[in-house]
Design a protein around this motif. Structure first.
Motif, PDB file in Angstrom:
ATOM      1  N   SER A 141      62.373  32.834  -4.882  1.00  0.00           N
ATOM      2  CA  SER A 141      61.888  34.129  -5.547  1.00  0.00           C
ATOM      3  C   SER A 141      62.901  34.505  -6.931  1.00  0.00           C
ATOM      4  O   SER A 141      63.539  35.571  -6.979  1.00  0.00           O
ATOM      5  N   PRO A 143      63.538  35.246 -10.491  1.00  0.00           N
ATOM      6  CA  PRO A 143      62.789  36.295 -11.447  1.00  0.00           C
ATOM      7  C   PRO A 143      62.371  35.293 -12.599  1.00  0.00           C
ATOM      8  O   PRO A 143      63.281  34.329 -13.007  1.00  0.00           O
ATOM      9  N   GLU A 249      58.603  50.082  -5.573  1.00  0.00           N
ATOM     10  CA  GLU A 249      58.843  50.701  -4.442  1.00  0.00           C
ATOM     11  C   GLU A 249      58.309  52.028  -4.022  1.00  0.00           C
ATOM     12  O   GLU A 249      58.676  52.251  -3.022  1.00  0.00           O
ATOM     13  N   ARG A 274      62.910  46.876 -12.042  1.00  0.00           N
ATOM     14  CA  ARG A 274      62.991  46.254 -10.838  1.00  0.00           C
ATOM     15  C   ARG A 274      62.082  45.307 -10.067  1.00  0.00           C
ATOM     16  O   ARG A 274      62.580  44.214  -9.502  1.00  0.00           O
ATOM     17  N   ALA A 275      61.099  45.297 -10.597  1.00  0.00           N
ATOM     18  CA  ALA A 275      59.901  44.474 -10.218  1.00  0.00           C
ATOM     19  C   ALA A 275      60.101  43.008 -10.846  1.00  0.00           C
ATOM     20  O   ALA A 275      60.098  42.092 -10.149  1.00  0.00           O
ATOM     21  N   ALA A 277      63.328  42.009 -11.536  1.00  0.00           N
ATOM     22  CA  ALA A 277      64.352  41.253 -11.069  1.00  0.00           C
ATOM     23  C   ALA A 277      64.196  40.898  -9.697  1.00  0.00           C
ATOM     24  O   ALA A 277      64.726  40.051  -9.074  1.00  0.00           O
ATOM     25  N   ARG A 278      63.212  41.658  -8.958  1.00  0.00           N
ATOM     26  CA  ARG A 278      62.804  41.036  -7.551  1.00  0.00           C
ATOM     27  C   ARG A 278      62.033  39.866  -7.520  1.00  0.00           C
ATOM     28  O   ARG A 278      61.800  39.289  -6.503  1.00  0.00           O
ATOM     29  N   ASN A 280      58.665  39.849  -8.483  1.00  0.00           N
ATOM     30  CA  ASN A 280      57.435  40.392  -8.046  1.00  0.00           C
ATOM     31  C   ASN A 280      56.420  40.699  -9.137  1.00  0.00           C
ATOM     32  O   ASN A 280      55.172  40.430  -9.047  1.00  0.00           O
ATOM     33  N   PRO A 312      68.015  39.816 -13.176  1.00  0.00           N
ATOM     34  CA  PRO A 312      69.555  40.176 -12.330  1.00  0.00           C
ATOM     35  C   PRO A 312      70.590  39.763 -12.893  1.00  0.00           C
ATOM     36  O   PRO A 312      70.777  38.624 -13.620  1.00  0.00           O
ATOM     37  N   GLN A 316      73.328  40.031  -8.060  1.00  0.00           N
ATOM     38  CA  GLN A 316      72.275  40.481  -7.483  1.00  0.00           C
ATOM     39  C   GLN A 316      71.682  39.106  -6.886  1.00  0.00           C
ATOM     40  O   GLN A 316      70.501  39.352  -6.183  1.00  0.00           O
ATOM     41  N   ARG A 317      71.760  37.870  -7.152  1.00  0.00           N
ATOM     42  CA  ARG A 317      71.153  36.804  -6.707  1.00  0.00           C
ATOM     43  C   ARG A 317      71.937  35.892  -5.548  1.00  0.00           C
ATOM     44  O   ARG A 317      73.331  36.181  -5.636  1.00  0.00           O
TER      45      ARG A 317
END
Length: 751
Positions: A141, A143, A249, A274-275, A277-278, A280, A312, A316-317
């Motif tokens: 996952s 980014p 989200e 946010r997407a 960084a996740r 996605n 991120p 955050q990782r």
């Protein structure tokens, strides 16, 4: 992001302090060779103000690919770090080689980074190797964003390349790979004909802001789009917004959007960041270097804002898995400068003047000069103090540790090294004279020693046999090889016990060439490449007998030993079995081990073709001795003579090593791979489906036929297949191959 205003704050790497993890971004550039990664890195350096002209720092050296080998080859062969400052953030930009032979450097970059920028050429598109790296990033996952380059080339198309990226990288039926900007040529001046439009791509239309970012003058300028472009922008904008909302989200956003509500710009940007960084959503951007005399290239500002706004922070990782020195799991380290130190050596280089320099990623705690740290990992001697960069130790098992004192800290910028007073959690730094640590080793606090689980590395499967060119080179070869192996964790050094050859196991021909060039240019050691010899064996095809007679009487103490043996073949893998069936004391008990030693020594030397003998049972049947002249040496000689006589009247089979081959290949190339294996005297034993539209092909093939399989398979599958191999057994060589090998052995012995 891209439509926000973030200024730049001067050249990177000048501050001696440690930025907080929230102001750090670690990004690796990924892409096939020639996609423009290094050019992009230098364009970003210019846009951030780190350099004043393309690829140059104040002393005129380049900021990347400054190694002499890279200059000569016009290709990145090692991971390089380029730190930049932008809007108060520190960006550690890692430029990884794109050629498949240097995937070890790429894997190191993926370990050190928290996000990846995939650089795709609009002329070359997406290759199979890049897809494989994308899948690796997706598995954890990480980014990712995509940068399309070479838009100035004839026939290039941003739209077509974006669609290719969406097909290659995005899941079916989901819009997760979409452009964030649309590239355009500059609008003509008001009242001027359209023919006067700049033929280069010099402008980007921000889809969320509906603003045009013009780079025609060499500086970033924001303006309103021409009316004829609004329809194109609105169509792409609607698709982008739907893609962002689908992965949001906030589940209420889709209902609001479908109800016709105009979602505000700030909400869209926040959800997009946010997407990304996740992991996605993967935005697509365009970039190009600045024209001569300009500072900012196309898309460089937008790309820097994407990195600082959407990628991120190190906190955050998730950190890599950590264990105690003996392998017991421990909680993941915290990305906190005040926590216990946990860091990893991601790259090692050697300098003739500075010595060993280690690029270190700090996951937890703070690294300071002159601090004492504990090193755990591979290749060190137990209790070795201070480290010896010229003497490799045995493989460190569990519990093998080393105490080291940290040398000077610095951050690289081209050939320059700017000093640091400390390196905090989430950051990267170069550590000088960390002599005992090698790539992949863990640095931790002495009172809290841990070991980071190493990253996966490909197995080197291309053998390169070398010999020192002269006596002078031979004296320096051991130390030079130790340094080269310490720098390159993929490279494997072997002293073959059967053939007595010094073998470097590499990933491919380019990898081998770079290793040889490093030995020559950096360490002054010349080596000759010789033919790699596969360790063959011999065995008896049928039962045979022999008599060894060693009798010499020349006055004084003589030599007397006679023995009779029978030899019979055994199943493969049995080795050599010695059986004593002497009766009546024909051979005194104290000399029976001497006969066995002579037999085994002769078996090790070989018989018909000079290769070791195996898979036989030797039975000692009878013999004679002398009360004075018999000795250990005499019966050793008699045992060897008996085995040679048995071989003279028997058929000797040549045996070759057979390997199990495991090839993971896209379904489209399965037929070609199986046909190629058959041509190599291979036998396919089975196939099974593997994830991602791939097939696992299992086969057995002689090692003689697969010496260059690492190179040939890459060509056959266009770089999309991987394989591994392991020794299974020795098997008889076909007659025609055996005759050829024996003829080659005889010619190598000379007249």
């Amino acid at each position: 992001m891209g439509d926000k205003t973030n200024g730049h704050s001067g050249a990177a790497g000048r501050a001696t302090g440690a930025p907080a993890p929230s102001f750090l971004r670690n990004v690796v550039l990924v892409g096939n060779s020639g996609s423009g990664k290094t050019t992009l890195a230098e364009a970003l350096a210019m846009a951030s103000g780190a350099v004043q002209r393309a690829g140059r720092v104040e002393d005129g050296t380049t900021v990347s690919d400054y190694d002499s080998i890279e200059h000569r080859r016009q290709r990145s062969v090692q991971l390089s770090l380029l730190p930049l400052d932008w809007g108060g953030y520190k960006i550690n930009l890692l430029d990884a080689p794109g050629y498949a032979d240097f995937v070890g450097e790429l894997r190191a970059g993926l370990r050190a980074a928290d996000a990846a920028l995939f650089v795709v050429s609009a002329t070359a598109g997406v290759d199979g190797a890049t897809r494989m790296v994308w899948d690796e990033c997706a598995a954890v996952s990480m980014p990712r964003a995509i940068v399309i380059t070479h838009l100035e080339a004839a026939g290039s198309s941003f739209e077509q390349t974006t669609e290719e990226c969406a097909e290659a990288f995005g899941p079916a039926g989901a819009d997760t790979v979409l452009p964030l900007y649309l590239p355009f040529r500059s609008d003509p001046a008001p009242g001027a004909p359209a023919a006067e439009r700049d033929p280069r791509t010099t402008a980007l239309a921000g889809l969320l802001s509906r603003q045009v970012h013009d780079y025609a003058s060499g500086e970033h300028r924001q303006e309103e789009p021409a009316p004829e472009r609004l329809l194109v922008i609105e169509a792409a904008r609607a698709r982008l917004i739907e893609g962002i909302i689908a992965g949001s989200e906030d589940e209420s956003l889709m209902d609001r959007y479908l109800a016709g509500e105009d979602i505000d710009f700030k909400t869209l940007v926040t959800d997009l960041e946010r997407a990304v960084a996740r992991g996605n959503f993967h935005p697509v951007l365009a970039a190009a270097p600045a024209p001569e005399g300009s500072r900012q290239g196309l898309g460089t500002v937008q790309l820097l804002e994407l990195i600082t706004g959407a990628f991120p922070t190190p906190a955050q990782r998730p950190a890599p898995e950590v264990t105690t020195v003996r392998g017991a799991p421990v909680p993941a380290p915290l990305c906190d400068p005040q926590a216990p130190l946990v860091a990893e050596v991601v790259k090692t280089t050697s300098d003739l003047y500075v010595g060993r320099v280690s690029l270190v990623r700090v996951f937890s705690g703070t690294l300071r000069p002159e601090a004492s740290v504990r090193v755990t990992g591979h290749g060190l001697l137990v209790g070795q103090a201070g480290g010896d960069s010229t003497a490799p130790g045995p493989d460190k098992g569990e519990g093998h540790v080393l105490d080291e004192r940290v040398g000077a800290l610095s951050t690289p910028f081209g050939k320059q090294q700017n000093p640091l007073t400390r390196c905090g959690a989430g950051d990267l730094a170069c550590v000088a004279k960390l002599g005992g640590a090698e790539t992949g080793d863990t640095l931790s606090a002495r009172d809290h020693p841990v070991r980071i689980t190493p990253w996966n590395l490909p197995e080197p499967l291309l053998p390169l046999a070398v010999e020192a060119h002269s006596k002078t080179d031979e004296d320096k070869l051991s130390g030079a090889l130790a340094r080269v192996v310490a720098e390159d964790p993929v490279l494997r050094l072997e002293q073959n016990q059967d053939t007595h050859q010094l073998v470097l196991w590499c990933l491919g021909e380019a990898h081998a060439d770079v290793v040889l060039e490093r030995l020559s240019t950096r360490f002054g050691v010349r080596v000759d490449v010789v033919e790699y010899r596969v360790p063959l064996r011999e065995t008896f095809a049928a039962r045979a007998s022999g008599r060894g007679r060693h009798v010499k009487q020349s006055g004084g103490h003589g030599q007397y030993a006679i023995c009779e043996i029978a030899v019979e073949p055994l199943p493969g893998g049995s080795g050599i079995e010695f059986v004593d069936k002497v009766v009546g004391g024909a051979v005194p008990r104290q000399f029976i081990p001497s006969v066995e030693k002579g037999v085994r020594t002769q078996a090790g030397r070989g018989l018909a073709s000079g290769h070791p003998l195996t898979d036989i049972r030797v039975v000692l049947l009878d013999g004679r001795s002398h009360s004075v002249d018999s000795s250990d040496a005499a019966f050793q000689t008699a045992g060897a003579l008996a085995l040679r006589e048995a071989a003279a009247g028997a058929a000797i089979h040549l045996l070759e090593p057979v390997c199990e081959i495991r090839v993971v290949v896209p379904d489209a190339y399965v037929g070609a791979v199986m046909t190629d294996l058959s041509a190599r005297r291979g036998r396919v034993v089975g196939t099974e489906q593997a994830p991602g539209g791939r097939t696992l092909v299992r086969a057995e093939a002689p090692e003689i036929e697969i010496q260059r399989y690492a190179v040939d398979l890459r060509s056959l599958s266009h770089g999309t297949a991987r394989f591994g191999r392991s020794y299974t057994r020795h098997a008889p060589v076909p007659a025609q191959v055996s005759n050829r090998l024996r003829a080659g052995h005889d010619s190598s012995q000379g007249p």
